[in-house]
Every structure is written in C-alpha cells, then in structure tokens.
Write a protein that holds these residues in place. Structure first.
Motif, PDB file in Angstrom:
ATOM      1  N   ASP B  62       0.811  -1.230   0.000  1.00 36.15           N
ATOM      2  CA  ASP B  62       0.000   0.000   0.000  1.00 36.15           C
ATOM      3  C   ASP B  62       0.841   1.275   0.000  1.00 36.15           C
ATOM      4  O   ASP B  62       0.319   2.346   0.302  1.00 36.15           O
ATOM      5  CB  ASP B  62      -0.954   0.044   1.200  1.00 36.15           C
ATOM      6  CG  ASP B  62      -2.141  -0.884   0.996  1.00 36.15           C
ATOM      7  OD1 ASP B  62      -2.249  -1.465  -0.096  1.00 36.15           O
ATOM      8  OD2 ASP B  62      -2.941  -1.018   1.923  1.00 36.15           O
ATOM      9  N   ARG B  79      -7.059   2.789   2.179  1.00 39.99           N
ATOM     10  CA  ARG B  79      -7.984   1.703   1.902  1.00 39.99           C
ATOM     11  C   ARG B  79      -9.247   1.798   2.750  1.00 39.99           C
ATOM     12  O   ARG B  79      -9.171   2.141   3.928  1.00 39.99           O
ATOM     13  CB  ARG B  79      -7.332   0.350   2.197  1.00 39.99           C
ATOM     14  CG  ARG B  79      -6.660  -0.284   1.027  1.00 39.99           C
ATOM     15  CD  ARG B  79      -6.027  -1.598   1.427  1.00 39.99           C
ATOM     16  NE  ARG B  79      -4.963  -1.930   0.488  1.00 39.99           N
ATOM     17  CZ  ARG B  79      -5.163  -2.667  -0.616  1.00 39.99           C
ATOM     18  NH1 ARG B  79      -6.362  -3.147  -0.876  1.00 39.99           N
ATOM     19  NH2 ARG B  79      -4.163  -2.907  -1.431  1.00 39.99           N
ATOM     20  N   ARG B  81     -11.820   0.074   4.903  1.00 40.09           N
ATOM     21  CA  ARG B  81     -11.946  -1.181   5.649  1.00 40.09           C
ATOM     22  C   ARG B  81     -13.421  -1.508   5.759  1.00 40.09           C
ATOM     23  O   ARG B  81     -14.185  -0.797   6.407  1.00 40.09           O
ATOM     24  CB  ARG B  81     -11.301  -1.056   7.039  1.00 40.09           C
ATOM     25  CG  ARG B  81     -11.486  -2.288   7.911  1.00 40.09           C
ATOM     26  CD  ARG B  81     -10.590  -2.238   9.128  1.00 40.09           C
ATOM     27  NE  ARG B  81      -9.196  -2.406   8.763  1.00 40.09           N
ATOM     28  CZ  ARG B  81      -8.568  -3.589   8.768  1.00 40.09           C
ATOM     29  NH1 ARG B  81      -9.229  -4.694   9.099  1.00 40.09           N
ATOM     30  NH2 ARG B  81      -7.303  -3.662   8.424  1.00 40.09           N
ATOM     31  N   ALA B  84     -17.908  -6.485   7.254  1.00 35.61           N
ATOM     32  CA  ALA B  84     -19.208  -6.921   6.735  1.00 35.61           C
ATOM     33  C   ALA B  84     -20.282  -7.019   7.817  1.00 35.61           C
ATOM     34  O   ALA B  84     -21.367  -6.456   7.679  1.00 35.61           O
ATOM     35  CB  ALA B  84     -19.057  -8.263   6.032  1.00 35.61           C
ATOM     36  N   ALA B  85     -19.971  -7.731   8.903  1.00 31.44           N
ATOM     37  CA  ALA B  85     -20.997  -7.972   9.935  1.00 31.44           C
ATOM     38  C   ALA B  85     -21.368  -6.661  10.631  1.00 31.44           C
ATOM     39  O   ALA B  85     -22.542  -6.413  10.920  1.00 31.44           O
ATOM     40  CB  ALA B  85     -20.497  -8.993  10.947  1.00 31.44           C
ATOM     41  N   LEU B  88     -23.537  -4.327   8.339  1.00 28.49           N
ATOM     42  CA  LEU B  88     -24.869  -4.847   8.027  1.00 28.49           C
ATOM     43  C   LEU B  88     -25.677  -5.169   9.280  1.00 28.49           C
ATOM     44  O   LEU B  88     -26.778  -5.718   9.201  1.00 28.49           O
ATOM     45  CB  LEU B  88     -24.749  -6.087   7.143  1.00 28.49           C
ATOM     46  CG  LEU B  88     -24.192  -5.820   5.738  1.00 28.49           C
ATOM     47  CD1 LEU B  88     -23.941  -7.125   4.999  1.00 28.49           C
ATOM     48  CD2 LEU B  88     -25.150  -4.928   4.954  1.00 28.49           C
ATOM     49  N   MET B 217     -12.627  -7.159  -6.964  1.00 26.73           N
ATOM     50  CA  MET B 217     -13.197  -8.151  -6.069  1.00 26.73           C
ATOM     51  C   MET B 217     -14.701  -8.140  -6.317  1.00 26.73           C
ATOM     52  O   MET B 217     -15.318  -7.070  -6.327  1.00 26.73           O
ATOM     53  CB  MET B 217     -12.859  -7.836  -4.621  1.00 26.73           C
ATOM     54  CG  MET B 217     -11.369  -7.963  -4.340  1.00 26.73           C
ATOM     55  SD  MET B 217     -10.957  -8.025  -2.566  1.00 26.73           S
ATOM     56  CE  MET B 217     -11.009  -6.290  -2.172  1.00 26.73           C
ATOM     57  N   SER B 240      -9.926  -3.463  -6.129  1.00 25.10           N
ATOM     58  CA  SER B 240      -9.163  -4.172  -5.087  1.00 25.10           C
ATOM     59  C   SER B 240      -8.121  -3.269  -4.430  1.00 25.10           C
ATOM     60  O   SER B 240      -7.681  -3.539  -3.321  1.00 25.10           O
ATOM     61  CB  SER B 240      -8.468  -5.400  -5.696  1.00 25.10           C
ATOM     62  OG  SER B 240      -7.535  -4.987  -6.680  1.00 25.10           O
ATOM     63  N   TYR B 243      -9.813  -1.334  -1.240  1.00 20.74           N
ATOM     64  CA  TYR B 243     -10.500  -2.049  -0.163  1.00 20.74           C
ATOM     65  C   TYR B 243      -9.649  -3.063   0.574  1.00 20.74           C
ATOM     66  O   TYR B 243      -8.746  -3.675   0.011  1.00 20.74           O
ATOM     67  CB  TYR B 243     -11.701  -2.815  -0.733  1.00 20.74           C
ATOM     68  CG  TYR B 243     -12.945  -1.984  -0.885  1.00 20.74           C
ATOM     69  CD1 TYR B 243     -13.808  -1.813   0.188  1.00 20.74           C
ATOM     70  CD2 TYR B 243     -13.244  -1.365  -2.087  1.00 20.74           C
ATOM     71  CE1 TYR B 243     -14.956  -1.047   0.051  1.00 20.74           C
ATOM     72  CE2 TYR B 243     -14.395  -0.589  -2.238  1.00 20.74           C
ATOM     73  CZ  TYR B 243     -15.239  -0.446  -1.152  1.00 20.74           C
ATOM     74  OH  TYR B 243     -16.378   0.317  -1.277  1.00 20.74           O
ATOM     75  N   VAL B 244      -9.993  -3.240   1.849  1.00 21.72           N
ATOM     76  CA  VAL B 244      -9.661  -4.468   2.563  1.00 21.72           C
ATOM     77  C   VAL B 244     -10.972  -4.943   3.185  1.00 21.72           C
ATOM     78  O   VAL B 244     -11.711  -4.160   3.788  1.00 21.72           O
ATOM     79  CB  VAL B 244      -8.559  -4.252   3.626  1.00 21.72           C
ATOM     80  CG1 VAL B 244      -8.915  -3.131   4.579  1.00 21.72           C
ATOM     81  CG2 VAL B 244      -8.320  -5.547   4.408  1.00 21.72           C
ATOM     82  N   LEU B 245     -11.305  -6.210   2.942  1.00 23.38           N
ATOM     83  CA  LEU B 245     -12.554  -6.770   3.464  1.00 23.38           C
ATOM     84  C   LEU B 245     -12.280  -7.427   4.807  1.00 23.38           C
ATOM     85  O   LEU B 245     -11.266  -8.116   4.964  1.00 23.38           O
ATOM     86  CB  LEU B 245     -13.122  -7.814   2.505  1.00 23.38           C
ATOM     87  CG  LEU B 245     -13.217  -7.407   1.035  1.00 23.38           C
ATOM     88  CD1 LEU B 245     -13.856  -8.537   0.219  1.00 23.38           C
ATOM     89  CD2 LEU B 245     -14.008  -6.122   0.887  1.00 23.38           C
ATOM     90  N   GLU B 246     -13.160  -7.195   5.764  1.00 21.77           N
ATOM     91  CA  GLU B 246     -12.968  -7.796   7.086  1.00 21.77           C
ATOM     92  C   GLU B 246     -14.203  -8.581   7.508  1.00 21.77           C
ATOM     93  O   GLU B 246     -15.333  -8.103   7.365  1.00 21.77           O
ATOM     94  CB  GLU B 246     -12.665  -6.698   8.126  1.00 21.77           C
ATOM     95  CG  GLU B 246     -12.497  -7.243   9.542  1.00 21.77           C
ATOM     96  CD  GLU B 246     -12.110  -6.164  10.555  1.00 21.77           C
ATOM     97  OE1 GLU B 246     -11.595  -5.103  10.140  1.00 21.77           O
ATOM     98  OE2 GLU B 246     -12.341  -6.393  11.755  1.00 21.77           O
ATOM     99  N   TYR B 247     -13.949  -9.803   7.998  1.00 28.14           N
ATOM    100  CA  TYR B 247     -15.026 -10.651   8.505  1.00 28.14           C
ATOM    101  C   TYR B 247     -14.622 -11.160   9.882  1.00 28.14           C
ATOM    102  O   TYR B 247     -13.535 -11.704  10.045  1.00 28.14           O
ATOM    103  CB  TYR B 247     -15.277 -11.840   7.573  1.00 28.14           C
ATOM    104  CG  TYR B 247     -15.854 -11.424   6.238  1.00 28.14           C
ATOM    105  CD1 TYR B 247     -17.229 -11.339   6.041  1.00 28.14           C
ATOM    106  CD2 TYR B 247     -15.017 -11.089   5.181  1.00 28.14           C
ATOM    107  CE1 TYR B 247     -17.759 -10.953   4.825  1.00 28.14           C
ATOM    108  CE2 TYR B 247     -15.539 -10.695   3.949  1.00 28.14           C
ATOM    109  CZ  TYR B 247     -16.909 -10.625   3.778  1.00 28.14           C
ATOM    110  OH  TYR B 247     -17.425 -10.238   2.575  1.00 28.14           O
ATOM    111  N   ASN B 248     -15.484 -10.934  10.856  1.00 27.30           N
ATOM    112  CA  ASN B 248     -15.263 -11.436  12.212  1.00 27.30           C
ATOM    113  C   ASN B 248     -16.327 -12.464  12.532  1.00 27.30           C
ATOM    114  O   ASN B 248     -17.504 -12.249  12.254  1.00 27.30           O
ATOM    115  CB  ASN B 248     -15.339 -10.278  13.222  1.00 27.30           C
ATOM    116  CG  ASN B 248     -14.174  -9.318  13.068  1.00 27.30           C
ATOM    117  OD1 ASN B 248     -13.092  -9.566  13.574  1.00 27.30           O
ATOM    118  ND2 ASN B 248     -14.386  -8.235  12.329  1.00 27.30           N
TER     119      ASN B 248
END
Lengths: 251, 251
Positions: B62, B79, B81, B84-85, B88, B217, B240, B243-248
């Motif tokens: 980066d 970027r 961040r 998702a959870a 939403l 993406m 792409s 972004y950085v996609l984050e899922y917890n």
C-alpha cells in the motif's frame, strides 16, 4: 443518474454469447483448448481487445481458464467453496476433523509442510504485542488439490505458548493446530479474516503455478482465545481461479 | 517438506527495501510519481521483471499504486476497511444510518443511482426461485469516495415484494433498502456473501477508472428474511486497490 452506473452490453458480449453457446453444445470437449486470439479475431473480424474481453467473460463465468503459456482451455477444475465460519467451527476441528475436509468434500489433496522456529517478523510481533526478538513457530504449507496448487499459507504462533506441542511438528494430529491450542487451554474462540486481492509477484505465480495475470486473494486470519488474546496469525495466498470465498452472518 | 512451501527473498526484495527506505525517509513526497521502470532498471542495473516485482512489492504494501496510463505514484488514498458484519448489523441500518457510513467513518462519498423495474436475469431468478418472466427492481449504484470510483453495485429485489416502497425510488430514505424491507415485514436476518476476484473487463476498468491490471473483487450478497426467503441479491464490483474486506466470526 448516469449510465456509468450500469454499462450496456457491447460487441465482445455477442462474441462471448456465441462461444458460450458452442461450449454448451459441446463443440469443444472439456479440457480442450479454445481457438487462439488470432483465430477468434479472424473469425469474428474483431480487434484483439474485443476478443480478449469476450474470452475474459467466459473466464469470469468459470467456463474457461488460462493455462501458463499455453492459451485458454475449457475449465475442468471445480472451484473450492471455502465457507469460513463452517470450516472453522469448533464442532469441526474440535471433533478431530481437518479444516480442509469441509472445503474439499472428499476431493483429494496434498500438503507440503515446513515447520521452523524463527524470530517474529515485525508485523507479526505487532499483532501479538511481542517484544523485539521474540520467537514464533512458523508453519508454511503449500496445498495441492487434484494436482493443482491452490493455496500457500504461513501460520505464526508464539513460541512460549506452543513450545512442546505437536504444533511444532509437521503433523499436528487430529483436529490440527486449533485442537492442540484447545489442549493447552487456548482454544480459538473468535476469528478475524482480512481479505485483499492483487496480481502475484513472479515468484508467487511460480509457487502457485498460475499466470502473472491471475490475481491472488490474500487472507490474513487472526485467531483469538477466550481472553481476546491473539494465539495465531495465518497469512494465506489463494489462486483466485480456484476459489470462491463464502461468509454467512446474521444482521 | 519442500522449499516451494516458503519462497526465499530475492534481488527484487532488496530493491523494494531500498525504495521503501527512501519513501519512508521522505525522498518522494506523498502523491509524487516514482521513477520510471527504465529509470529504476538503470539505477539498479536490474532486468525489467525484477524492477516490476520490486514496485509490485511496494504496491502490495500500500505504499504506491499505479495510475491509469501515468505510472506509479505514492499512495495517498487510504484503503476502505469494510467490516461486513458490523456494517450490516440491524443496530446500524435499523437506527436509520447508511451502511456506507460504517465503512467510511466520515470520509466524503458520492453515489450515482439508477433504479429500474426489469425482467429478472436468469441467475437472479434462480436465487429467488422465480418463474421465467418474473420482474425485479434493479438498483445500480456507482460509489465515489474522495473523487475516486471505488465500487459499482447492482441490487435486485422481487417486484411483487417491494412494489410501492421507497426501494423503487432513487432515495430509499433513512436506513436504506434494509430498513424499508423491515417496514414491510421482511427485515434481512441473515446474509451470505460470496467473494471472487479476477481482472476487470475493459468496460469495467473504465467504469471504476482503474488499470486493466488492477483486479476487481466481486461480492455477491444474498439477504434472507426470518423465513429464510431471499429478499435481495446485491452484486458488487470493488476496486481491489481501494479495499480491505474484514469478517469477524466465532468458532
């Protein structure tokens, strides 16, 4: 309002539609090579860029894929569906199953493993909140499925935490690393996965056996124990052609 | 065991290290252009591929990014961040907040919206289990942040479900589409996001204003209501580089 919000369907789409119809009616057998760019340019009287886009559409639809140095072939490899929450559920590794089995549903796989105790890289020290010079166990794996390299992954675990466990050996035993962490009272309770995508460096393309124009998906996972302490960082590099990532969550 | 499991650090890394040091010591100002490939080849007496890899390393970190047709620049765009959870969560849109606000944390954004009732595309009909010829409302949006196109997204909602609601208008009101679905008793309870990555088609690169070698993406989200019925499909195309996609999630 603007049309840029939804592009219209141009010439390359018509070419893609025609090729798709041929593929679906079996004009080409599975695994067979698609006509060359030059061949398609001549047949459709189209520019190279247009033909490339048409082929890119078929690849985007998983109908074809480029093979290193030898053109575009009808796809035979079925994408690995990686359901993050399902594969990492304690009911999975806690029952002694390998996490990969939930990805591959019986498909054959091979894993090359390298395990080594090393000084923690700077960004790994930062995640663990370690003092400079701290040691970690590094587990590097290259995953092959149906003769295809699909993922390279490197896990880091604090040496003072996992010393003496099977995590320091190539074979971690039933349930793998997470089951062993549970054995010592540090079962992973929460996971964070961060996803980026970019083109591979040439050595990365070589490792995965993909073309330089095949993006890799980078997943950095941190596993946290019941106290919210990070117990593992796993940096994964996936062949974007081999995977679809799935995440299910509630509102 | 094999060395392929963990590649060693070659020449391009040394070049990347040297350039990184220069960047960090401020030899180049933010937003400034990096020396050309030719310039770097001469300076380091290295082959083009080596120099490209070195620059690719900085981009992967980066520190820099390619700009359409005009070389490689020091990165200024931070970027996005995308958690998702969190974004939403019903506590978010249920309270009348825009989902994007949780991504951008106050950064400025602009949205071009196109709303139209159309016949459902085949793959959308399949998700909703619709009869051929069924109608859907299609919401197409192009998202710009700090003057940069970061995402193009297209949502589909069953026409018989959302007829007469603000979902059929450009401005869906406080809380957006999901709040409106809640108003009519079909609040999204569960989400599934599927992620793929590939290079963009040329028209896609044009829409997002990225180079042809910047992967996109693709996120396909399906929202399910309390009865497990799909109420929305949203197909997103992300730059792409932005972004950085984050899922917890829990184990």
């Amino acid at each position: 309002m603007t049309n840029r919000a939804r592009p219209r369907k141009p010439r390359y789409q018509e070419i893609a539609d025609e090729l798709r119809a041929e593929i679906e009616t079996g004009v080409y057998d599975g695994g067979k090579r698609l006509p060359s760019e030059a061949g398609l340019m001549q047949r459709f009287g189209a520019a190279r860029g247009t033909v490339r886009d048409a082929v890119a559409v078929l690849q985007a639809e998983d109908l074809t894929e480029a093979k290193k140095g030898s053109g575009v072939y009808l796809r035979t490899f079925e994408r690995i569906r990686r359901d993050a929450a399902q594969r990492l559920a304690r009911s999975n590794w806690g029952a002694g199953r390998a996490i990969w089995d939930s990805d591959l549903k019986g498909r054959r796989r091979h894993e090359d493993v390298e395990v080594e105790e090393v000084e923690a890289p700077e960004h790994i020290m930062a995640v663990f909140g370690m003092r400079p010079g701290s040691r970690v166990w590094r587990r590097s794996r290259l995953h092959r499925t149906e003769g295809r390299f699909v993922q390279q992954s490197t896990s880091y675990l604090p040496a003072d935490l996992v010393a003496g466990t099977a995590i320091t050996r190539p074979d971690t035993g039933a349930g793998g690393t997470y089951a062993r962490l549970a054995d010592i009272g540090h079962a992973p309770i929460r996971f964070r996965e961060e996803i980026r995508s970019r083109l591979p460096l040439s050595h990365e393309a070589k490792v995965l056996g993909v073309t330089m124009s095949t993006p890799v998906m980078l997943i950095a996972r941190t596993a946290f124990d019941i106290d919210g302490q990070p117990v593992e960082v796993n940096e994964m590099m996936l062949d974007s052609n081999s995977y679809v990532l799935e995440y299910n969550f509630n509102s």
